[in-house]
Design an enzyme around this catalytic site. Sequence first.
Site, PDB file in Angstrom:
ATOM      1  N   HIS A   1      33.625  48.442  43.063  1.00  0.00           N
ATOM      2  CA  HIS A   1      33.362  47.233  42.277  1.00  0.00           C
ATOM      3  C   HIS A   1      31.855  47.096  42.092  1.00  0.00           C
ATOM      4  O   HIS A   1      31.142  46.713  43.019  1.00  0.00           O
ATOM      5  CB  HIS A   1      33.931  46.002  42.977  1.00  0.00           C
ATOM      6  CG  HIS A   1      35.413  46.090  43.204  1.00  0.00           C
ATOM      7  ND1 HIS A   1      35.963  46.781  44.277  1.00  0.00           N
ATOM      8  CD2 HIS A   1      36.460  45.578  42.497  1.00  0.00           C
ATOM      9  CE1 HIS A   1      37.276  46.692  44.214  1.00  0.00           C
ATOM     10  NE2 HIS A   1      37.606  45.979  43.153  1.00  0.00           N
TER      11      HIS A   1
ATOM     12  N   HIS B   1      62.325  24.512  59.626  1.00  0.00           N
ATOM     13  CA  HIS B   1      61.378  24.550  60.729  1.00  0.00           C
ATOM     14  C   HIS B   1      61.800  25.513  61.843  1.00  0.00           C
ATOM     15  O   HIS B   1      61.044  25.695  62.797  1.00  0.00           O
ATOM     16  CB  HIS B   1      61.215  23.151  61.331  1.00  0.00           C
ATOM     17  CG  HIS B   1      60.404  22.223  60.491  1.00  0.00           C
ATOM     18  ND1 HIS B   1      60.668  21.997  59.156  1.00  0.00           N
ATOM     19  CD2 HIS B   1      59.319  21.460  60.788  1.00  0.00           C
ATOM     20  CE1 HIS B   1      59.794  21.133  58.671  1.00  0.00           C
ATOM     21  NE2 HIS B   1      58.962  20.792  59.637  1.00  0.00           N
TER      22      HIS B   1
ATOM     23  N   ASN C   1      30.011  33.585  37.833  1.00  0.00           N
ATOM     24  CA  ASN C   1      29.882  34.502  36.685  1.00  0.00           C
ATOM     25  C   ASN C   1      31.011  34.339  35.666  1.00  0.00           C
ATOM     26  O   ASN C   1      31.022  35.005  34.640  1.00  0.00           O
ATOM     27  CB  ASN C   1      29.787  35.954  37.159  1.00  0.00           C
ATOM     28  CG  ASN C   1      31.015  36.419  37.938  1.00  0.00           C
ATOM     29  OD1 ASN C   1      32.151  36.083  37.606  1.00  0.00           O
ATOM     30  ND2 ASN C   1      30.782  37.210  38.987  1.00  0.00           N
TER      31      ASN C   1
ATOM     32  N   GLY D   1      37.562  40.859  51.877  1.00  0.00           N
ATOM     33  CA  GLY D   1      38.290  41.588  50.841  1.00  0.00           C
ATOM     34  C   GLY D   1      39.440  40.726  50.379  1.00  0.00           C
ATOM     35  O   GLY D   1      39.555  40.430  49.185  1.00  0.00           O
TER      36      GLY D   1
ATOM     37  N   GLY E   1      37.030  34.025  42.614  1.00  0.00           N
ATOM     38  CA  GLY E   1      38.314  34.312  43.242  1.00  0.00           C
ATOM     39  C   GLY E   1      38.444  33.656  44.600  1.00  0.00           C
ATOM     40  O   GLY E   1      39.505  33.132  44.951  1.00  0.00           O
TER      41      GLY E   1
ATOM     42  N   ILE F   1      34.045  35.301  35.529  1.00  0.00           N
ATOM     43  CA  ILE F   1      34.845  36.482  35.193  1.00  0.00           C
ATOM     44  C   ILE F   1      35.830  36.787  36.318  1.00  0.00           C
ATOM     45  O   ILE F   1      35.463  36.760  37.505  1.00  0.00           O
ATOM     46  CB  ILE F   1      33.941  37.715  34.959  1.00  0.00           C
ATOM     47  CG1 ILE F   1      33.081  37.526  33.704  1.00  0.00           C
ATOM     48  CG2 ILE F   1      34.771  38.991  34.849  1.00  0.00           C
ATOM     49  CD1 ILE F   1      33.860  37.484  32.394  1.00  0.00           C
TER      50      ILE F   1
ATOM     51  N   HIS G   1      33.815  43.894  36.472  1.00  0.00           N
ATOM     52  CA  HIS G   1      34.257  43.629  37.840  1.00  0.00           C
ATOM     53  C   HIS G   1      34.495  44.920  38.611  1.00  0.00           C
ATOM     54  O   HIS G   1      34.236  44.983  39.815  1.00  0.00           O
ATOM     55  CB  HIS G   1      35.554  42.810  37.812  1.00  0.00           C
ATOM     56  CG  HIS G   1      36.219  42.673  39.153  1.00  0.00           C
ATOM     57  ND1 HIS G   1      35.899  41.671  40.032  1.00  0.00           N
ATOM     58  CD2 HIS G   1      37.180  43.423  39.767  1.00  0.00           C
ATOM     59  CE1 HIS G   1      36.633  41.800  41.122  1.00  0.00           C
ATOM     60  NE2 HIS G   1      37.424  42.853  40.984  1.00  0.00           N
TER      61      HIS G   1
ATOM     62  N   SER H   1      52.686  17.819  69.844  1.00  0.00           N
ATOM     63  CA  SER H   1      53.828  18.741  69.891  1.00  0.00           C
ATOM     64  C   SER H   1      53.448  20.109  70.442  1.00  0.00           C
ATOM     65  O   SER H   1      54.243  20.746  71.134  1.00  0.00           O
ATOM     66  CB  SER H   1      54.415  18.912  68.485  1.00  0.00           C
ATOM     67  OG  SER H   1      54.941  17.703  67.996  1.00  0.00           O
TER      68      SER H   1
ATOM     69  N   GLU I   1      46.939  25.171  58.378  1.00  0.00           N
ATOM     70  CA  GLU I   1      47.230  26.289  59.270  1.00  0.00           C
ATOM     71  C   GLU I   1      46.417  27.536  58.921  1.00  0.00           C
ATOM     72  O   GLU I   1      45.901  28.221  59.814  1.00  0.00           O
ATOM     73  CB  GLU I   1      48.728  26.626  59.235  1.00  0.00           C
ATOM     74  CG  GLU I   1      49.636  25.548  59.772  1.00  0.00           C
ATOM     75  CD  GLU I   1      50.047  24.517  58.719  1.00  0.00           C
ATOM     76  OE1 GLU I   1      50.863  23.634  59.048  1.00  0.00           O
ATOM     77  OE2 GLU I   1      49.550  24.617  57.565  1.00  0.00           O
TER      78      GLU I   1
END
Length: 672
Positions: free
Chosen positions: A35, A476, A192, A124, A163, A194, A265, A387, A414
């Site tokens: 990249h 659950h 950017n 990553g 991202g 993109i 990219h 809990s 979480e």
Amino acid sequence: MDIQALRAAHPDHWMKAAAIRTLTLDAVTAANSGHSGMPMGMADVATVLFEKHLRFDPKAPNWPDRDRFILSAGHGSMLLYSLLYLTGYADMTLDEIKNFRQWGAKTAGHPEYGHASGIETTTGPLGQGIANSVGFAIAEEIQRARYGAKVVNHRTYVMAGDGCLMEGISQEAIGLAGMQELGHLIVFWDNNNITIDGKVDLSDKTDQVKRFEASGWHVQSIDGHDPVAIDAAIAAAKTDPRPSMIACKTHIALGHAAQDTSKGHGALTDKAQLEAAKAAYGWPYGPFEIPAAIKSQWEAMGTRGAATRAAWEAEFAKLPANKQAEFARAYDRDVPKKLAGAIRALKKSIVETQPKVATRKSSEMALEVINPIMGETIGGSADLTGSNNTKTADLGVFHPTNRKGRYVYYGIREHGMAAAMNGMALHGGARPYSGTFMCFTDYARPSMRLSALMGVPVVYVMTHDSIGLGEDGPTHQPVEHLAISRATPNTLVFRPADSVETAEAWEMALNQTATPSVMALSRQNLPTVRKTNTSANLVAKGGYVLAEATGKRQVILIATGSEVEIALAARETLEAQGIGTRVVSMPCMELFAQQDEAYRKRVLPAGPVRVGIEAAVRQGWDWLLTGERGREAKQAFVGMSSFGASAPDKVLYEQFGITAANVAATAKGLLG
């Protein structure tokens, strides 16, 4: 973007940044994959950060009070590798750069923690780095309060892309960091516009500046190619008490034919376009060639940190000897010598009192012994403190008004919780553990996988581990989650049967230095099945004989957790009928697999029929049931093959056939 104007305005800076861009182009071309665009777009920000602000020393890459630099947009790994090579990290050689993405190279496609110095975390999977950074920043705050600002006083810098900010985990991280006012955390957004599919507005129109501001961050917007603006923004961020986001307007693949396109990219390998980009940069040098004058400027950035580190070492030496030893022990991931004795004393007390409690409560009992001894533990829960039983009285709550607190209220986050725990462990000097329901490992799963991949010994306290949680129903009730956790390499999954095994499981988890642990704990009360006190940690073997056959051994019942009491009851039925039955408790399959073959054969000898018992799916059990050599043995599994249901726990066990009567009948059926 007028490249010539940028070159003319800041020629010295430009050539240093061009070294990053050209190394990236050359390495990606040589690998024919990678990249290129992100490193080319963020080279200016990285150059200013490393030259004017980052506190680091390549000759002492693990110096505890260094600033941490996290490349959350890990696909742009050549940015990080270039920086490490240019500034003089000994294990990031030019040959490593030339072998980018090749077998055995430190320069993996995405940064891999442990491959080379200066790689603070594996990134990553987008969003993980920015979420890790919250844990880094929390660990720094706690240690600064504990040891003083002259010993711990550093920052965490993050580069994140569009991202990273689209991933849901980013909001979990941003919200927590804002609430906690983590002022030593600074994030650069590579704005950017993109993505791989095209422009960001194909899929998103979030105003990221307002989003960060709404979460309590200090926000600035700058030209990401203007070194003066970058420098000023970092300086301003360092003076604000809030976490900071600097929105850097950049051009992906700056100066290349693919600039400002989705093609930018990925891997830019066209030779003519590469040469044209280098010409635009004013870079007349060959592949992987960095002129000595430019390399020496970069190396000077690295050597600058030596004096700062030496000053820190002088301050550290002023700490009392016991504080220095505590600090070093925590960073070495060693447990205190007192821990083993404390666990033995707890076990003795349990055997004497024979409590009937849920193993989530047993875990709390263990933590009440552990936390006062191990000042580096940091507990927490994803809004299930009562809990999960993860909070002990001595911890105090981590908060902007109490930086000495060691308990984090993560809220319903979480995934962010798991990623933050990874960050704490990677920062060093911290042993994080936190809890949620076992079913919600699904929400934490990507970060749990990275715990294992990176080899960081965090502890996941996963309670309500089966249909035994009862009325909350199949949404659950975990049935597949033990199998998923056990299928993950480099992960220890503990499912203790009682308070003794739980204490031993905690001792084993805390003695790990490169392996995470999952504690699968019950909601329902369980009897103490270990009736005799032993100084030895039997959970350390993974599996052991809990009850022996009184006559000829014909049946071996293998069970975990809450089903061990069922196995013991089935044994009584079978023994009453003259059928010699051994019960094996198997609290940790992974540790049992690590034992030598002779021990495994003694526990699970050939001959008797075998029945596995666990309120979960069968996957992962076959090697214990059929025998390790692959020969078919008479065997069966009593457990789950479907999702659960909403009803009281005893009704559920009866309806799904996980009962002593069914286990005994199954064993007799195998005997013929």
